[in-house]
Design a protein around this motif. Structure first.
Motif, PDB file in Angstrom:
ATOM      1  N   GLY A   1       0.812  -1.216   0.000  1.00 25.33           N
ATOM      2  CA  GLY A   1       0.000   0.000   0.000  1.00 25.33           C
ATOM      3  C   GLY A   1       0.840   1.258   0.000  1.00 25.33           C
ATOM      4  N   LEU A   2       2.033   1.182   0.600  1.00 19.91           N
ATOM      5  CA  LEU A   2       2.898   2.353   0.674  1.00 19.91           C
ATOM      6  C   LEU A   2       3.311   2.825  -0.715  1.00 19.91           C
ATOM      7  CD1 LEU A   2       4.625   4.354   2.320  1.00 19.91           C
ATOM      8  CD2 LEU A   2       6.424   2.611   2.386  1.00 19.91           C
ATOM      9  N   PHE A   3       3.503   1.887  -1.631  1.00 19.29           N
ATOM     10  CA  PHE A   3       3.958   2.247  -2.974  1.00 19.29           C
ATOM     11  C   PHE A   3       2.825   2.226  -3.994  1.00 19.29           C
ATOM     12  CE2 PHE A   3       7.638   0.445  -0.761  1.00 19.29           C
ATOM     13  CZ  PHE A   3       8.537   1.488  -0.903  1.00 19.29           C
ATOM     14  N   GLU A   4       1.613   2.186  -3.528  1.00 18.67           N
ATOM     15  CA  GLU A   4       0.470   2.139  -4.441  1.00 18.67           C
ATOM     16  C   GLU A   4       0.247   3.519  -5.066  1.00 18.67           C
ATOM     17  OE1 GLU A   4      -4.198   0.653  -4.423  1.00 18.67           O
ATOM     18  OE2 GLU A   4      -2.855   0.243  -2.740  1.00 18.67           O
ATOM     19  N   GLY A   5       0.232   3.563  -6.380  1.00 21.37           N
ATOM     20  CA  GLY A   5       0.184   4.834  -7.093  1.00 21.37           C
ATOM     21  C   GLY A   5      -1.055   5.658  -6.812  1.00 21.37           C
TER      22      GLY A   5
ATOM     23  N   ALA B   1      -2.743  19.343  17.427  1.00 24.86           N
ATOM     24  CA  ALA B   1      -3.711  18.543  16.675  1.00 24.86           C
ATOM     25  C   ALA B   1      -4.756  17.928  17.599  1.00 24.86           C
ATOM     26  CB  ALA B   1      -2.992  17.437  15.897  1.00 24.86           C
ATOM     27  N   MET B   2      -4.394  17.716  18.875  1.00 26.56           N
ATOM     28  CA  MET B   2      -5.339  17.145  19.835  1.00 26.56           C
ATOM     29  C   MET B   2      -6.546  18.040  20.043  1.00 26.56           C
ATOM     30  SD  MET B   2      -2.695  15.816  22.772  1.00 26.56           S
ATOM     31  CE  MET B   2      -4.080  15.395  23.825  1.00 26.56           C
ATOM     32  N   ALA B   3      -6.348  19.367  19.832  1.00 25.95           N
ATOM     33  CA  ALA B   3      -7.435  20.321  20.056  1.00 25.95           C
ATOM     34  C   ALA B   3      -7.852  21.003  18.760  1.00 25.95           C
ATOM     35  CB  ALA B   3      -6.986  21.363  21.077  1.00 25.95           C
ATOM     36  N   ALA B   4      -7.682  20.315  17.637  1.00 20.60           N
ATOM     37  CA  ALA B   4      -8.057  20.855  16.332  1.00 20.60           C
ATOM     38  C   ALA B   4      -7.400  22.212  16.109  1.00 20.60           C
ATOM     39  CB  ALA B   4      -9.573  20.963  16.193  1.00 20.60           C
ATOM     40  N   GLY B   5      -6.078  22.242  16.271  1.00 16.93           N
ATOM     41  CA  GLY B   5      -5.344  23.498  16.175  1.00 16.93           C
ATOM     42  C   GLY B   5      -5.097  23.980  14.765  1.00 16.93           C
ATOM     43  N   MET B   6      -5.628  23.294  13.757  1.00 17.72           N
ATOM     44  CA  MET B   6      -5.484  23.683  12.351  1.00 17.72           C
ATOM     45  C   MET B   6      -4.024  23.693  11.888  1.00 17.72           C
ATOM     46  SD  MET B   6      -8.688  23.952  12.064  1.00 17.72           S
ATOM     47  CE  MET B   6      -8.868  24.441  10.356  1.00 17.72           C
ATOM     48  N   ASP B   7      -3.180  22.939  12.582  1.00 15.92           N
ATOM     49  CA  ASP B   7      -1.764  22.879  12.236  1.00 15.92           C
ATOM     50  C   ASP B   7      -1.512  21.719  11.274  1.00 15.92           C
ATOM     51  OD1 ASP B   7      -2.440  21.233  14.569  1.00 15.92           O
ATOM     52  OD2 ASP B   7      -0.356  20.591  14.422  1.00 15.92           O
ATOM     53  N   LEU B   8      -0.255  21.496  10.942  1.00 16.21           N
ATOM     54  CA  LEU B   8       0.100  20.456   9.983  1.00 16.21           C
ATOM     55  C   LEU B   8      -0.342  19.085  10.462  1.00 16.21           C
ATOM     56  CD1 LEU B   8       1.511  19.514   7.432  1.00 16.21           C
ATOM     57  CD2 LEU B   8       3.690  19.593   8.654  1.00 16.21           C
ATOM     58  N   MET B   9      -0.129  18.784  11.728  1.00 16.90           N
ATOM     59  CA  MET B   9      -0.494  17.471  12.250  1.00 16.90           C
ATOM     60  C   MET B   9      -2.009  17.274  12.243  1.00 16.90           C
ATOM     61  SD  MET B   9       1.148  14.832  13.165  1.00 16.90           S
ATOM     62  CE  MET B   9       0.698  13.219  13.781  1.00 16.90           C
ATOM     63  N   TYR B  10      -2.752  18.324  12.488  1.00 16.40           N
ATOM     64  CA  TYR B  10      -4.219  18.231  12.469  1.00 16.40           C
ATOM     65  C   TYR B  10      -4.720  17.852  11.084  1.00 16.40           C
ATOM     66  CZ  TYR B  10      -9.057  19.773  12.166  1.00 16.40           C
ATOM     67  OH  TYR B  10     -10.399  19.832  11.923  1.00 16.40           O
ATOM     68  N   PHE B  11      -4.216  18.538  10.059  1.00 18.42           N
ATOM     69  CA  PHE B  11      -4.646  18.225   8.699  1.00 18.42           C
ATOM     70  C   PHE B  11      -4.150  16.852   8.255  1.00 18.42           C
ATOM     71  CE2 PHE B  11      -5.246  22.872   8.444  1.00 18.42           C
ATOM     72  CZ  PHE B  11      -6.511  22.893   7.892  1.00 18.42           C
ATOM     73  N   THR B  12      -2.995  16.441   8.757  1.00 20.42           N
ATOM     74  CA  THR B  12      -2.490  15.103   8.452  1.00 20.42           C
ATOM     75  C   THR B  12      -3.425  14.037   9.011  1.00 20.42           C
ATOM     76  OG1 THR B  12      -0.195  15.871   8.488  1.00 20.42           O
ATOM     77  CG2 THR B  12      -0.556  13.509   8.757  1.00 20.42           C
ATOM     78  N   ASP B  13      -3.813  14.203  10.270  1.00 18.29           N
ATOM     79  CA  ASP B  13      -4.750  13.258  10.889  1.00 18.29           C
ATOM     80  C   ASP B  13      -6.083  13.257  10.157  1.00 18.29           C
ATOM     81  OD1 ASP B  13      -2.974  12.450  12.839  1.00 18.29           O
ATOM     82  OD2 ASP B  13      -3.664  13.910  14.321  1.00 18.29           O
ATOM     83  N   SER B  14      -6.532  14.454   9.795  1.00 13.07           N
ATOM     84  CA  SER B  14      -7.843  14.583   9.147  1.00 13.07           C
ATOM     85  C   SER B  14      -7.865  13.862   7.806  1.00 13.07           C
ATOM     86  CB  SER B  14      -8.172  16.067   8.959  1.00 13.07           C
ATOM     87  OG  SER B  14      -9.404  16.229   8.286  1.00 13.07           O
ATOM     88  N   TRP B  15      -6.852  14.115   6.971  1.00  7.48           N
ATOM     89  CA  TRP B  15      -6.838  13.476   5.654  1.00  7.48           C
ATOM     90  C   TRP B  15      -6.551  11.980   5.765  1.00  7.48           C
ATOM     91  CZ3 TRP B  15      -3.233  10.955   2.504  1.00  7.48           C
ATOM     92  CH2 TRP B  15      -3.643  10.769   1.178  1.00  7.48           C
ATOM     93  N   GLY B  16      -5.635  11.610   6.634  1.00 12.71           N
ATOM     94  CA  GLY B  16      -5.303  10.198   6.789  1.00 12.71           C
ATOM     95  C   GLY B  16      -6.489   9.380   7.267  1.00 12.71           C
ATOM     96  N   ALA B  17      -7.238   9.919   8.238  1.00 17.62           N
ATOM     97  CA  ALA B  17      -8.399   9.197   8.759  1.00 17.62           C
ATOM     98  C   ALA B  17      -9.525   9.150   7.740  1.00 17.62           C
ATOM     99  CB  ALA B  17      -8.886   9.860  10.050  1.00 17.62           C
ATOM    100  N   ASP B  18      -9.664  10.218   6.963  1.00 14.09           N
ATOM    101  CA  ASP B  18     -10.745  10.281   5.984  1.00 14.09           C
ATOM    102  C   ASP B  18     -10.537   9.286   4.848  1.00 14.09           C
ATOM    103  OD1 ASP B  18     -13.110  11.491   4.753  1.00 14.09           O
ATOM    104  OD2 ASP B  18     -11.704  12.314   3.281  1.00 14.09           O
ATOM    105  N   ARG B  19      -9.291   9.140   4.395  1.00 15.24           N
ATOM    106  CA  ARG B  19      -9.014   8.270   3.258  1.00 15.24           C
ATOM    107  C   ARG B  19      -8.450   6.921   3.669  1.00 15.24           C
ATOM    108  NH1 ARG B  19      -9.082  11.104  -1.562  1.00 15.24           N
ATOM    109  NH2 ARG B  19      -9.128   8.986  -2.408  1.00 15.24           N
ATOM    110  N   GLY B  20      -7.923   6.823   4.870  1.00 16.03           N
ATOM    111  CA  GLY B  20      -7.325   5.564   5.316  1.00 16.03           C
ATOM    112  C   GLY B  20      -5.915   5.348   4.789  1.00 16.03           C
ATOM    113  N   PHE B  21      -5.333   6.376   4.197  1.00 17.19           N
ATOM    114  CA  PHE B  21      -3.975   6.268   3.643  1.00 17.19           C
ATOM    115  C   PHE B  21      -2.968   6.814   4.667  1.00 17.19           C
ATOM    116  CE2 PHE B  21      -5.991   6.961  -0.817  1.00 17.19           C
ATOM    117  CZ  PHE B  21      -6.582   5.702  -0.739  1.00 17.19           C
ATOM    118  N   PHE B  22      -2.834   6.141   5.773  1.00 16.83           N
ATOM    119  CA  PHE B  22      -2.052   6.671   6.889  1.00 16.83           C
ATOM    120  C   PHE B  22      -0.551   6.734   6.578  1.00 16.83           C
ATOM    121  CE2 PHE B  22      -5.885   5.023   9.025  1.00 16.83           C
ATOM    122  CZ  PHE B  22      -6.280   6.190   9.665  1.00 16.83           C
ATOM    123  N   ALA B  23      -0.040   5.741   5.861  1.00 19.45           N
ATOM    124  CA  ALA B  23       1.393   5.731   5.561  1.00 19.45           C
ATOM    125  C   ALA B  23       1.776   6.964   4.747  1.00 19.45           C
ATOM    126  CB  ALA B  23       1.762   4.461   4.806  1.00 19.45           C
TER     127      ALA B  23
END
Length: 244
Positions: free
Chosen positions: A4-8, A175-197
């Motif tokens: 999955g890590l190398f999936e285009g 990110a724990m408090a929805a701080g709109m920082d890089l980690m927050y958006f990373t968690d948001s997109w990763g959880a939404d799509r399931g592409f955590f790697a």
């Protein structure tokens, strides 16, 4: 997982989401880091001077601030600011921006550590310097401004650079408090799509872009400070000031 890590298609999805998720998060992390560092430096300077003051209330206030902040988790402090501070303004209808709360969180936390750095630097300056300034009629603040702090800067630059580096990395806590920082958006997109790697690897690379130059700067300053003993550094600083 490796497959999955190398999936285009996953990387294509990340590239499409990059402008919407990662760029705003990266910029917010930069802004919080810069303003938070400014707040931390101001608090560190004030409480660092308090901790070397001869007036006992200043000493007590400084120790309370440093010991409490250093001995409680940053995550707990951040959640306190995000959950409790808005309640203080609930009757007025004013909403504290998340950016401000994030700056308060990392600024107050690292201000305690920077105050200890500054205290150590001030104490490294020979006491004769302060005594000589006092004999010339300098006040405590004048002594600090014109005599002690200029000599302290060279001593404390390496640990200050390390604190700046740690502050940038600690913004991820927001990110724990929805701080709109890089980690927050990373968690948001990763959880939404399931592409955590893909999500976390990209975020790590973006943090690396900020932190690596700071780490190199800290190392450079550390090596430079080791070339001369502290006493010699102070002596040279005094000679430069006198010659000017």
């Amino acid at each position: 997982m490796i497959k999955g890590l190398f999936e285009g298609r996953r990387w294509n999805a990340l590239i499409e989401a990059f402008p919407e998720y990662y760029i705003p998060g990266f910029l917010m992390t930069l802004k919080i880091s810069l303003v938070g560092l400014l707040v931390a430096l101001i608090l560190g300077l004030v409480f660092g001077m308090f901790s070397t003051s001869k007036w006992k209330p200043f000493l007590i206030l400084s120790r309370i601030y440093v010991e409490f902040i250093q001995n409680t988790p940053l995550a707990l402090q951040v959640m306190f600011y995000y959950m409790v501070l808005p309640m203080a303004f609930s009757s007025t209808g004013y909403r504290i921006p998340k950016f401000v709360l994030g700056v308060i969180g990392v600024g107050i936390y690292h201000g305690a550590y920077i105050s200890e750095v500054i205290r150590t630097g001030i104490e490294a300056v020979p006491k004769g310097q302060a005594e000589a300034a006092a004999s010339q009629g300098f006040s405590y603040l004048q002594t600090m401004r014109f005599v002690i702090l200029p000599q302290t800067i060279r001593i404390i630059m390496p640990p200050l650079a390390n604190q700046a580096l740690n502050l940038v990395k600690n913004t991820s806590i927001l990110a724990m408090a929805a701080g709109m920082d890089l980690m927050y958006f990373t968690d948001s997109w990763g959880a939404d799509r399931g592409f955590f790697a893909q999500a976390y690897l990209t975020s790590a690379l973006m943090f690396f872009v900020i932190c690596f130059p700071l780490a190199r700067l800290a190392r450079y300053l550390e090596i430079r400070s080791m070339r001369l003993p502290v006493s010699k550094q102070i002596e040279l600083q005094v000679e430069e000031e006198v010659s000017c």
